[in-house]
Design a protein around this motif. Sequence first.
Motif, PDB file in Angstrom:
ATOM      1  N   PHE A 105     -30.947  -7.559  31.775  1.00 24.81           N
ATOM      2  CA  PHE A 105     -31.313  -6.232  31.256  1.00 24.81           C
ATOM      3  C   PHE A 105     -30.176  -5.275  31.534  1.00 24.81           C
ATOM      4  CE2 PHE A 105     -33.082  -6.027  35.622  1.00 24.81           C
ATOM      5  CZ  PHE A 105     -32.611  -4.800  36.061  1.00 24.81           C
ATOM      6  N   ILE A 106     -30.152  -4.177  30.780  1.00 21.82           N
ATOM      7  CA  ILE A 106     -29.078  -3.191  30.888  1.00 21.82           C
ATOM      8  C   ILE A 106     -29.704  -1.846  31.241  1.00 21.82           C
ATOM      9  CG2 ILE A 106     -27.197  -2.046  29.634  1.00 21.82           C
ATOM     10  CD1 ILE A 106     -27.955  -4.914  27.800  1.00 21.82           C
ATOM     11  N   THR A 107     -29.158  -1.198  32.268  1.00 18.51           N
ATOM     12  CA  THR A 107     -29.715   0.083  32.703  1.00 18.51           C
ATOM     13  C   THR A 107     -29.211   1.213  31.808  1.00 18.51           C
ATOM     14  OG1 THR A 107     -27.886   0.648  34.149  1.00 18.51           O
ATOM     15  CG2 THR A 107     -29.649  -0.698  35.106  1.00 18.51           C
ATOM     16  N   THR A 108     -29.743   2.408  32.017  1.00 16.68           N
ATOM     17  CA  THR A 108     -29.318   3.574  31.232  1.00 16.68           C
ATOM     18  C   THR A 108     -27.889   3.963  31.586  1.00 16.68           C
ATOM     19  OG1 THR A 108     -30.298   5.055  32.866  1.00 16.68           O
ATOM     20  CG2 THR A 108     -31.648   4.511  30.956  1.00 16.68           C
ATOM     21  N   GLU A 109     -27.350   3.389  32.677  1.00 14.28           N
ATOM     22  CA  GLU A 109     -25.934   3.625  33.007  1.00 14.28           C
ATOM     23  C   GLU A 109     -25.060   2.492  32.486  1.00 14.28           C
ATOM     24  OE1 GLU A 109     -26.389   4.246  37.199  1.00 14.28           O
ATOM     25  OE2 GLU A 109     -26.642   6.405  36.933  1.00 14.28           O
ATOM     26  N   ASN A 110     -25.637   1.667  31.588  1.00 12.42           N
ATOM     27  CA  ASN A 110     -24.940   0.546  30.949  1.00 12.42           C
ATOM     28  C   ASN A 110     -24.446  -0.502  31.944  1.00 12.42           C
ATOM     29  OD1 ASN A 110     -25.413   1.666  28.432  1.00 12.42           O
ATOM     30  ND2 ASN A 110     -23.521   2.852  28.495  1.00 12.42           N
ATOM     31  N   LYS A 111     -25.238  -0.711  32.996  1.00  9.05           N
ATOM     32  CA  LYS A 111     -24.925  -1.782  33.940  1.00  9.05           C
ATOM     33  C   LYS A 111     -25.812  -2.980  33.599  1.00  9.05           C
ATOM     34  CE  LYS A 111     -24.460  -2.678  38.909  1.00  9.05           C
ATOM     35  NZ  LYS A 111     -23.378  -3.645  38.700  1.00  9.05           N
ATOM     36  N   LEU A 112     -25.180  -4.149  33.460  1.00 11.29           N
ATOM     37  CA  LEU A 112     -25.924  -5.365  33.124  1.00 11.29           C
ATOM     38  C   LEU A 112     -26.336  -6.094  34.393  1.00 11.29           C
ATOM     39  CD1 LEU A 112     -26.784  -7.676  31.076  1.00 11.29           C
ATOM     40  CD2 LEU A 112     -24.491  -8.604  31.439  1.00 11.29           C
TER      41      LEU A 112
END
Length: 218
Positions: free
Chosen positions: A128-135
């Motif tokens: 999944f990818i967070t709202t800070e674009n971390k996978l």
Amino acid sequence: MATYDYGLMIGMMMAIFFTSLVFADPDLLQDVCVADLTSGVKINGFACKSNISAGDFFFAGLSKPGLTNNTFGATVTPASVQQIPGLNTLGVSMARVDFAPGGINPPHTHPRATEIVFVLEGELDVGFITTENKLFSKTIKKGEIFTFPRGLIHFQINNGKVHAAAIAAFNSQLPGTQRVANALFASSPTVDDVVLSKAFLIGTQEVETIKSKFAPNK
Ligand SMILES: *[C@@H]1O[C@H](CO)[C@@H](O)[C@H](O)[C@H]1NC(C)=O
Ligand SMILES: *[C@@H]1O[C@H](CO)[C@@H](O)[C@H](O)[C@H]1NC(C)=O
């Protein structure tokens, strides 16, 4: 209004705020409220029907693998309030996902639920990818579990050589699924090419090529 009333009002608002943080679906006000899926009454959820039986809480649809001979080589079989009317107001549901070798459950979100998946067989690469674009990604094997936080874009792919299957659980009776590519390239009516061209930094011809590969609303 007296100062006291403001205090009470703020307290109530805080209670409502924190309640909505804790539960994905609203809390229930009675033992059961089996969905009347045919009712025209529009409420948050479904109207309750009166003549209920054990069958309203039962579903055998996850006992067999779903067909995987489609474009993505994977099938999601939902077990939500639409298949199990007894789930109405209970805030939970499940699904089964089957994958051919190479099959993918493409990037998507569930706006109303956190998801937890359990691998029944095979092996899956998930993330999944967070709202800070971390996978956050991991390979999970038979018997293992991974979690996709509510609303975040996530995917699962079977990079193995054999069939894979997973059971998913959700903290919503109807989690909702929005596939990213379908939402943008196969909506009805379609999103203007210029919007997608500027958003993805590609030419409108490339946008048309992608659009042509998706049948609208599928
Ligand atoms: C209630 O539902 C059952 C089937 O689930 C049906 O046999 C029965 O006639 C129904 N009773 C009423 C009062 O609608
Ligand atoms: C998938 O396989 C099933 C049964 O094996 C068949 O009925 C169906 O037509 C196939 N679908 C596609 C898209 O090939």
